[in-house]
Design an enzyme around this catalytic site. Structure first.
Site, short mmCIF file in Angstrom:
data_model
loop_
_atom_site.label_atom_id
_atom_site.label_comp_id
_atom_site.label_asym_id
_atom_site.label_seq_id
_atom_site.Cartn_x
_atom_site.Cartn_y
_atom_site.Cartn_z
N VAL A 5 0.83 -1.18 0.00
CA VAL A 5 0.00 0.00 0.00
C VAL A 5 0.88 1.26 0.00
O VAL A 5 2.03 1.21 0.44
CB VAL A 5 -0.96 0.04 1.22
CG1 VAL A 5 -2.01 -1.06 1.10
CG2 VAL A 5 -0.22 -0.11 2.53
N VAL A 19 2.98 2.68 3.07
CA VAL A 19 3.95 1.76 3.69
C VAL A 19 4.90 1.19 2.64
O VAL A 19 6.08 1.52 2.60
CB VAL A 19 3.21 0.62 4.44
CG1 VAL A 19 4.22 -0.39 5.00
CG2 VAL A 19 2.36 1.19 5.57
N CYS A 20 4.37 0.34 1.79
CA CYS A 20 5.22 -0.41 0.86
C CYS A 20 5.87 0.47 -0.20
O CYS A 20 6.92 0.13 -0.74
CB CYS A 20 4.41 -1.52 0.20
SG CYS A 20 3.57 -2.58 1.40
N VAL A 21 5.23 1.60 -0.51
CA VAL A 21 5.84 2.58 -1.42
C VAL A 21 6.64 3.60 -0.64
O VAL A 21 7.81 3.86 -0.93
CB VAL A 21 4.76 3.29 -2.26
CG1 VAL A 21 5.39 4.36 -3.15
CG2 VAL A 21 4.00 2.29 -3.11
#
Length: 208
Positions: free
Chosen positions: A114, A117-119
């Site tokens: 998401v 977070v992940c980006v």
């Protein structure tokens, strides 16, 4: 102070596709599922069109995050693929960072799920290490618009450039005279209105 314009350069850019996993994609609610999938695959297609080094990574595939979506596996069968055992921030994974640095590129085009977070986490870490980071907003997704804009604010304040996949493609291409048919085909495959535009153009061209 406003940051000077840093233009994407196809000779110095790499693409990082972070955690586009089946379980995580079910959380994306800030963009329609079909549009989101189209945007992610469009980013993949432009990475291939411009011959950009591309790295795929996932986190905790054996848990609820799930496996990498099969379309990306099919799109990039031979690209580096880092299955992180549990690191939330991809930049905390040594193999991922090694793969990024092995490209020799200083411009990182990042998208994932998401967004906040992940980006955001690897993007912020990469900026800290001196990379120029370009976040592809429409190929990244999250729970809702509030969460999305919070992530975008944090990223932009840290120096990341927020772009769409279409903007990325055009900035990399620079000049229509380079290959109008190739890029137009890519656009037509992912933008219905652009397909109509090219159909009209082709018809008029043939009439001359």
């Amino acid at each position: 102070m406003t940051k000077p314009y840093v233009r994407l350069d196809k000779n110095d850019a790499a693409v990082l596709l972070v955690d586009h996993q089946a379980g995580l994609l079910s959380l994306v609610r800030d963009i329609e599922p079909d549009k989101f999938k189209n945007n992610v695959l469009a980013l993949g297609d432009l990475a291939k069109y411009f011959n950009l080094p591309t790295i795929l990574t996932t986190s905790f595939e054996t848990g609820p995050n799930g496996p990498l979506v099969p379309e990306l596996k099919a799109q990039f069968p031979d690209t580096p693929y880092i299955a992180r055992p549990g690191n939330i921030n991809a930049w905390d994974n040594e193999d991922f960072v090694k793969a990024v640095k092995a490209t020799g590129k200083k411009q990182l085009i990042i998208a994932g799920v998401v967004t906040e977070v992940c980006v955001a986490f690897p993007a912020l870490s990469a900026i800290e290490e001196g990379f120029d980071v370009f976040v592809v907003t429409d190929a990244s997704g999250t729970f809702n618009e509030i969460t999305r804009h919070s992530a975008w604010d944090r990223l932009s304040q840290a120096g990341a450039q927020l772009m769409t996949w279409f903007g990325v493609a055009c900035e990399l291409h620079r000049d229509w005279r380079n290959d109008i048919e190739g890029l137009a085909t890519l656009f037509s495959n992912h933008i219905p209105d652009y397909r109509n535009l090219m159909t009209s153009y082709d018809t008029l061209t043939k009439q001359k």
